[in-house]
Design a protein around this motif. Structure first.
Motif, PDB file in Angstrom:
ATOM      1  N   ALA A   1       0.832  -1.207   0.000  1.00  0.00           N
ATOM      2  CA  ALA A   1       0.000   0.000   0.000  1.00  0.00           C
ATOM      3  C   ALA A   1       0.867   1.257   0.000  1.00  0.00           C
ATOM      4  O   ALA A   1       0.567   2.240  -0.699  1.00  0.00           O
ATOM      5  CB  ALA A   1      -0.939  -0.011   1.202  1.00  0.00           C
ATOM      6  N   LEU A   2       1.958   1.239   0.771  1.00  0.00           N
ATOM      7  CA  LEU A   2       2.876   2.383   0.783  1.00  0.00           C
ATOM      8  C   LEU A   2       3.570   2.540  -0.557  1.00  0.00           C
ATOM      9  O   LEU A   2       3.716   3.661  -1.071  1.00  0.00           O
ATOM     10  CB  LEU A   2       3.901   2.202   1.901  1.00  0.00           C
ATOM     11  CG  LEU A   2       3.378   2.327   3.340  1.00  0.00           C
ATOM     12  CD1 LEU A   2       4.485   1.980   4.334  1.00  0.00           C
ATOM     13  CD2 LEU A   2       2.846   3.732   3.594  1.00  0.00           C
ATOM     14  N   LEU A   3       4.016   1.419  -1.133  1.00  0.00           N
ATOM     15  CA  LEU A   3       4.658   1.481  -2.451  1.00  0.00           C
ATOM     16  C   LEU A   3       3.686   2.017  -3.497  1.00  0.00           C
ATOM     17  O   LEU A   3       4.069   2.764  -4.392  1.00  0.00           O
ATOM     18  CB  LEU A   3       5.155   0.100  -2.855  1.00  0.00           C
ATOM     19  CG  LEU A   3       6.443  -0.401  -2.197  1.00  0.00           C
ATOM     20  CD1 LEU A   3       6.709  -1.853  -2.597  1.00  0.00           C
ATOM     21  CD2 LEU A   3       7.626   0.477  -2.596  1.00  0.00           C
ATOM     22  N   ALA A   4       2.432   1.613  -3.385  1.00  0.00           N
ATOM     23  CA  ALA A   4       1.435   2.067  -4.351  1.00  0.00           C
ATOM     24  C   ALA A   4       1.220   3.573  -4.265  1.00  0.00           C
ATOM     25  O   ALA A   4       1.055   4.250  -5.286  1.00  0.00           O
ATOM     26  CB  ALA A   4       0.122   1.320  -4.135  1.00  0.00           C
ATOM     27  N   ARG A   5       1.214   4.110  -3.053  1.00  0.00           N
ATOM     28  CA  ARG A   5       1.058   5.564  -2.927  1.00  0.00           C
ATOM     29  C   ARG A   5       2.262   6.301  -3.512  1.00  0.00           C
ATOM     30  O   ARG A   5       2.122   7.407  -4.035  1.00  0.00           O
ATOM     31  CB  ARG A   5       0.852   5.931  -1.452  1.00  0.00           C
ATOM     32  CG  ARG A   5      -0.537   5.619  -0.926  1.00  0.00           C
ATOM     33  CD  ARG A   5      -0.834   6.343   0.370  1.00  0.00           C
ATOM     34  NE  ARG A   5      -0.116   5.755   1.489  1.00  0.00           N
ATOM     35  CZ  ARG A   5      -0.584   4.756   2.224  1.00  0.00           C
ATOM     36  NH1 ARG A   5      -1.759   4.221   1.939  1.00  0.00           N
ATOM     37  NH2 ARG A   5       0.119   4.285   3.241  1.00  0.00           N
ATOM     38  N   ARG A   6       3.421   5.674  -3.432  1.00  0.00           N
ATOM     39  CA  ARG A   6       4.628   6.318  -3.943  1.00  0.00           C
ATOM     40  C   ARG A   6       4.721   6.244  -5.469  1.00  0.00           C
ATOM     41  O   ARG A   6       5.068   7.229  -6.125  1.00  0.00           O
ATOM     42  CB  ARG A   6       5.858   5.661  -3.328  1.00  0.00           C
ATOM     43  CG  ARG A   6       7.181   6.220  -3.817  1.00  0.00           C
ATOM     44  CD  ARG A   6       8.360   5.495  -3.191  1.00  0.00           C
ATOM     45  NE  ARG A   6       9.624   5.982  -3.721  1.00  0.00           N
ATOM     46  CZ  ARG A   6      10.792   5.390  -3.501  1.00  0.00           C
ATOM     47  NH1 ARG A   6      10.866   4.309  -2.731  1.00  0.00           N
ATOM     48  NH2 ARG A   6      11.896   5.887  -4.022  1.00  0.00           N
ATOM     49  N   PHE A   7       4.385   5.069  -6.033  1.00  0.00           N
ATOM     50  CA  PHE A   7       4.614   4.867  -7.469  1.00  0.00           C
ATOM     51  C   PHE A   7       3.346   4.916  -8.315  1.00  0.00           C
ATOM     52  O   PHE A   7       3.431   5.002  -9.532  1.00  0.00           O
ATOM     53  CB  PHE A   7       5.327   3.527  -7.690  1.00  0.00           C
ATOM     54  CG  PHE A   7       6.744   3.495  -7.205  1.00  0.00           C
ATOM     55  CD1 PHE A   7       7.763   4.072  -7.945  1.00  0.00           C
ATOM     56  CD2 PHE A   7       7.054   2.924  -5.991  1.00  0.00           C
ATOM     57  CE1 PHE A   7       9.073   4.056  -7.497  1.00  0.00           C
ATOM     58  CE2 PHE A   7       8.369   2.903  -5.512  1.00  0.00           C
ATOM     59  CZ  PHE A   7       9.377   3.476  -6.280  1.00  0.00           C
ATOM     60  N   GLN A   8       2.185   4.826  -7.688  1.00  0.00           N
ATOM     61  CA  GLN A   8       0.903   4.887  -8.401  1.00  0.00           C
ATOM     62  C   GLN A   8       0.843   3.874  -9.547  1.00  0.00           C
ATOM     63  O   GLN A   8       0.667   4.240 -10.713  1.00  0.00           O
ATOM     64  CB  GLN A   8       0.654   6.307  -8.916  1.00  0.00           C
ATOM     65  CG  GLN A   8       0.581   7.343  -7.804  1.00  0.00           C
ATOM     66  CD  GLN A   8       0.245   8.725  -8.316  1.00  0.00           C
ATOM     67  OE1 GLN A   8       0.740   9.167  -9.347  1.00  0.00           O
ATOM     68  NE2 GLN A   8      -0.597   9.427  -7.568  1.00  0.00           N
ATOM     69  N   PRO A   9       0.933   2.586  -9.225  1.00  0.00           N
ATOM     70  CA  PRO A   9       0.876   1.557 -10.260  1.00  0.00           C
ATOM     71  C   PRO A   9      -0.537   1.361 -10.797  1.00  0.00           C
ATOM     72  O   PRO A   9      -1.522   1.752 -10.169  1.00  0.00           O
ATOM     73  CB  PRO A   9       1.344   0.299  -9.518  1.00  0.00           C
ATOM     74  CG  PRO A   9       0.866   0.548  -8.113  1.00  0.00           C
ATOM     75  CD  PRO A   9       1.056   2.023  -7.878  1.00  0.00           C
ATOM     76  N   ASP A  10      -0.608   0.738 -11.952  1.00  0.00           N
ATOM     77  CA  ASP A  10      -1.904   0.343 -12.506  1.00  0.00           C
ATOM     78  C   ASP A  10      -2.327  -1.016 -11.949  1.00  0.00           C
ATOM     79  O   ASP A  10      -3.520  -1.298 -11.823  1.00  0.00           O
ATOM     80  CB  ASP A  10      -1.827   0.253 -14.029  1.00  0.00           C
ATOM     81  CG  ASP A  10      -1.363   1.534 -14.675  1.00  0.00           C
ATOM     82  OD1 ASP A  10      -2.053   2.556 -14.505  1.00  0.00           O
ATOM     83  OD2 ASP A  10      -0.297   1.531 -15.331  1.00  0.00           O
ATOM     84  N   VAL A  11      -1.328  -1.868 -11.660  1.00  0.00           N
ATOM     85  CA  VAL A  11      -1.584  -3.250 -11.245  1.00  0.00           C
ATOM     86  C   VAL A  11      -0.663  -3.606 -10.075  1.00  0.00           C
ATOM     87  O   VAL A  11       0.504  -3.215 -10.069  1.00  0.00           O
ATOM     88  CB  VAL A  11      -1.319  -4.247 -12.398  1.00  0.00           C
ATOM     89  CG1 VAL A  11      -1.613  -5.682 -11.957  1.00  0.00           C
ATOM     90  CG2 VAL A  11      -2.107  -3.893 -13.632  1.00  0.00           C
ATOM     91  N   VAL A  12      -1.190  -4.357  -9.115  1.00  0.00           N
ATOM     92  CA  VAL A  12      -0.365  -4.950  -8.056  1.00  0.00           C
ATOM     93  C   VAL A  12      -0.764  -6.415  -7.936  1.00  0.00           C
ATOM     94  O   VAL A  12      -1.957  -6.725  -7.815  1.00  0.00           O
ATOM     95  CB  VAL A  12      -0.534  -4.245  -6.703  1.00  0.00           C
ATOM     96  CG1 VAL A  12       0.217  -5.017  -5.608  1.00  0.00           C
ATOM     97  CG2 VAL A  12      -0.019  -2.815  -6.771  1.00  0.00           C
ATOM     98  N   GLN A  13       0.220  -7.290  -7.980  1.00  0.00           N
ATOM     99  CA  GLN A  13      -0.034  -8.721  -7.796  1.00  0.00           C
ATOM    100  C   GLN A  13       0.406  -9.137  -6.399  1.00  0.00           C
ATOM    101  O   GLN A  13       1.531  -8.854  -5.976  1.00  0.00           O
ATOM    102  CB  GLN A  13       0.725  -9.545  -8.835  1.00  0.00           C
ATOM    103  CG  GLN A  13       0.505 -11.055  -8.713  1.00  0.00           C
ATOM    104  CD  GLN A  13       1.219 -11.831  -9.794  1.00  0.00           C
ATOM    105  OE1 GLN A  13       1.106 -11.501 -10.984  1.00  0.00           O
ATOM    106  NE2 GLN A  13       1.953 -12.856  -9.407  1.00  0.00           N
ATOM    107  N   LEU A  14      -0.502  -9.800  -5.682  1.00  0.00           N
ATOM    108  CA  LEU A  14      -0.258 -10.205  -4.299  1.00  0.00           C
ATOM    109  C   LEU A  14      -0.479 -11.702  -4.119  1.00  0.00           C
ATOM    110  O   LEU A  14      -1.198 -12.332  -4.900  1.00  0.00           O
ATOM    111  CB  LEU A  14      -1.222  -9.474  -3.352  1.00  0.00           C
ATOM    112  CG  LEU A  14      -1.150  -7.953  -3.288  1.00  0.00           C
ATOM    113  CD1 LEU A  14      -2.354  -7.427  -2.508  1.00  0.00           C
ATOM    114  CD2 LEU A  14       0.148  -7.500  -2.641  1.00  0.00           C
ATOM    115  N   THR A  15       0.117 -12.240  -3.067  1.00  0.00           N
ATOM    116  CA  THR A  15      -0.168 -13.605  -2.638  1.00  0.00           C
ATOM    117  C   THR A  15      -1.290 -13.577  -1.619  1.00  0.00           C
ATOM    118  O   THR A  15      -1.246 -12.804  -0.663  1.00  0.00           O
ATOM    119  CB  THR A  15       1.077 -14.246  -1.998  1.00  0.00           C
ATOM    120  OG1 THR A  15       2.087 -14.409  -2.995  1.00  0.00           O
ATOM    121  CG2 THR A  15       0.743 -15.601  -1.401  1.00  0.00           C
TER     122      THR A  15
END
Length: 299
Positions: A151-165
């Motif tokens: 979630a922190l990385l997403a706020r920093r980089f604003q990705p379109d997609v995140v893949q999680l386990t």
């Protein structure tokens, strides 16, 4: 009057083709390509639209020789490690598309979120964004674990997609609110390892040494599923496919028989189960990185 057909949970299914000797009979090259075509046809007929790939091995080339025409599939590509160098990362992402015979991909994903946390993380991200700007990929994202702080990385980089386990044994991405937080940012969330690297189908005797301590907990989970008369595959897919905020659920498949079993299980009614009771009290670190056990003996 026309009535809207409610979406099926199976509409979220995506596949990742794997080549594992213990999950599919080794075939000569010609038969292997025909088997891949059959698998893709099965996926297309079921309405599966996303194929997740990785740069290791020969899967990209096999897919490139087996796509139906016209192809109904979107493709995600993983980067090689940043330690290989920025130029290598970009070149290999382009090479992945070339090997698959594709002019563009749906998404390029940083394979290790830790690469973004280092000194060259922003430069790496800018390189991948440049590929998106040039139309080589439609989206840019990353693959992460809960420990990576997605979630922190997403706020920093604003990705379109995140893949999680996330799976019924390791529910942390859902319980902690990570999936909800990403979805609230408009990020497309993909789930992987939904079968817990095959652990759902393993008995205590077949567990590797590093997971032996969890044998009792795994047996308890399997017993609860058996008492509820729910197949482990059906339970795993029901949990993942109905999680709020999830856009795609990636199932690794080694054969069309395996895929047919997964498709059938995904259409089964959602079982009435206490999902929280199925999770391991302490998720072993080896769960995310260990080699997969055999998925299903029936496939």
């Amino acid at each position: 009057m026309r009535f809207a057909v409610p979406p099926s949970p199976a509409d979220k299914l995506a596949i990742a083709l794997v080549v594992e000797p213990d999950r599919s009979r080794p075939l000569p090259p010609g038969q292997r390509e025909e088997a891949t075509r059959h698998l893709l046809q099965t996926a297309g007929d079921a309405g599966i639209g996303l194929v997740a790939t990785r740069p290791e091995g020969d899967v990209e080339r096999m897919l490139g020789q087996a796509w139906p025409f016209p192809s109904p599939f979107r493709v995600t590509v993983r980067t090689v490690p940043l330690a290989d160098g920025l130029d290598r990362v970009e070149a290999r992402a382009r090479r992945s598309l070339e090997r698959m015979g594709l002019p563009r991909g749906d998404a390029v994903l940083v394979q290790n979120a830790g690469d973004l946390a280092g000194a060259e993380g922003r430069v790496l991200w800018d390189r991948l964004q440049a590929l998106k700007d040039r139309g080589v990929f439609r989206k840019v994202g990353f693959i992460a674990t809960v420990e990576d702080g997605p979630a922190l990385l997403a706020r920093r980089f604003q990705p379109d997609v995140v893949q999680l386990t996330c799976n019924i044994l390791d529910q942390r991405a859902a319980r902690s609110g990570v999936i909800a937080a990403l979805a609230s940012q408009g990020i497309e969330v993909h789930l992987a390892s939904v079968f817990a690297q095959g652990l759902l189908f393993a008995n205590r005797e077949s567990l590797p040494p590093e997971l032996a301590a969890h044998g009792i907990a795994l047996s308890r989970t399997r017993r609860r599923l058996a008492e509820a008369r729910v197949d482990p595959m059906q339970a795993a897919l029901a949990y993942a496919l109905t999680l709020p905020g999830v856009a795609s659920v990636i199932a690794s498949v080694a054969s069309s028989a395996e895929l047919r079993a997964i498709i059938a299980a995904s259409h089964a009614p959602r079982p009435d189960i206490d999902w929280d009771a199925l999770a391991l009290d302490e998720t072993p670190a080896a769960l995310a990185s260990r080699p997969r056990l055999r998925l299903v003996s029936a496939a």
